[in-house]
Scaffold this active site. Structure first.
Site, PDB file in Angstrom:
ATOM      1  N   ASP A  13       0.856  -1.181   0.000  1.00  0.00           N
ATOM      2  CA  ASP A  13       0.000   0.000   0.000  1.00  0.00           C
ATOM      3  C   ASP A  13       0.899   1.240   0.000  1.00  0.00           C
ATOM      4  O   ASP A  13       2.104   1.155   0.284  1.00  0.00           O
ATOM      5  CB  ASP A  13      -0.884  -0.045   1.248  1.00  0.00           C
ATOM      6  N   ASP A  15      -0.228   5.352   0.885  1.00  0.00           N
ATOM      7  CA  ASP A  15      -0.458   6.320   1.968  1.00  0.00           C
ATOM      8  C   ASP A  15      -0.609   5.619   3.315  1.00  0.00           C
ATOM      9  O   ASP A  15      -1.437   4.726   3.478  1.00  0.00           O
ATOM     10  CB  ASP A  15      -1.718   7.140   1.691  1.00  0.00           C
ATOM     11  N   ASP A 214      -1.882  -0.677   5.959  1.00  0.00           N
ATOM     12  CA  ASP A 214      -2.205  -0.066   7.255  1.00  0.00           C
ATOM     13  C   ASP A 214      -3.690   0.148   7.495  1.00  0.00           C
ATOM     14  O   ASP A 214      -4.080   0.530   8.602  1.00  0.00           O
ATOM     15  CB  ASP A 214      -1.509   1.294   7.374  1.00  0.00           C
TER      16      ASP A 214
END
Length: 271
Positions: A13, A15, A214
């Site tokens: 991922d 951001d 996240d």
């Protein structure tokens, strides 16, 4: 046990994981990105961002030419050497951006849901929301198979909105900062499995996979990985997997790119 010397794919991922959520800094990951590049380990970016945004980031990170997963799995950008694959250079799943936009406009007009999409504003507004430059903000509007929005209504109305989208073959997905609407058949997990199968077909051996994320929208991706790093994040819901065997899953103490580095250190430094 595994190492960067064996056939390996790393899915990441952006951001809040490889990039800092606020500053977009990625320097803590630089050493590992260099090591993986030297070992010929593909780092496959996987995000809600548009392919235009991600191609720009690939160049910045030294990952150009590799496949990537954009718009939460609705778009797969193929590797440069995969020109013989049907659909090159991009595979787009399900309903197009324009069709989704029409659905959302109808729901907003007829059922009075309150939200603001990236199509409703200009690049200067998106730059203000995100901290990006205007030129980078303009890339965020180049959707091909999803719509990004800010929800401005109640939780009760959100549940109703989600149900209406599901009835229409769409899904409503929470990202690090924004919400995303895309085809119900699309997902980071399906896109990752397609890329894994393609590498296996081309090499004759299934690669070991490591995923890093996240947020809740990363859970499907991490579920299909052999090993997973859950980077400590800002989302209150966090990431929860069905199989959190500590030999397979590592939860970091640090956030963002510092956590990304921590995850790579955990799985590889002692090996």
């Amino acid at each position: 046990m595994f190492s960067i010397q064996q056939p390996l794919l790393v899915f990441s991922d952006l951001d809040g994981t490889l990039l800092d959520s606020h500053s977009y800094d990625w320097q803590p990951t630089a050493l590992w990105l260099s090591r993986l590049r030297e070992a010929n380990v593909p780092v496959i970016l996987c995000s809600s961002k548009t392919s235009a945004e991600m191609l720009y980031l690939q160049k910045t990170l030294g990952l150009q030419g590799l496949p990537l997963i954009a718009e939460n799995g609705a778009v797969i950008q193929l590797a440069e050497q995969w020109q013989d694959i049907d659909g090159f250079p991009r595979i787009i799943s399900g309903i197009s951006h324009g069709e989704i936009s029409q659905v959302l406009n109808t729901l907003r007009e007829k059922e009075h849901f309150k939200f603001t999409t990236f199509d409703d504003v200009d690049d200067a507004t998106i730059a203000e929301w995100t901290g990006l430059s205007r030129s980078q903000a303009a890339l965020t509007q180049l959707h091909e198979a999803s719509v990004t929005l800010i929800w401005r209504d109640s939780d009760e109305r959100m549940a109703q909105f989600t149900a209406r989208l599901n009835e229409l073959g769409l899904q409503f997905m929470q990202g690090a900062r924004f919400w995303h609407v895309l085809d119900a058949s699309a997902g980071k997990d399906q896109a990752a499995n397609w890329i894994i199968a393609t590498y296996q077909q081309l090499s004759g051996k299934r690669p070991t996979t490591l995923g890093l994320g996240d947020g809740p929208n990363d859970a499907p991706l991490l579920e299909v990985m052999d090993y997973a790093v859950i980077v400590k994040g800002l989302n209150r819901e966090g990431v929860h997997l069905h199989d959190e065997d500590p030999t397979r899953v590592w939860r970091t103490q640090r956030e963002g790119p510092e956590g990304w580095r921590e995850g790579l250190d955990h799985f590889f430094s002692a090996r």
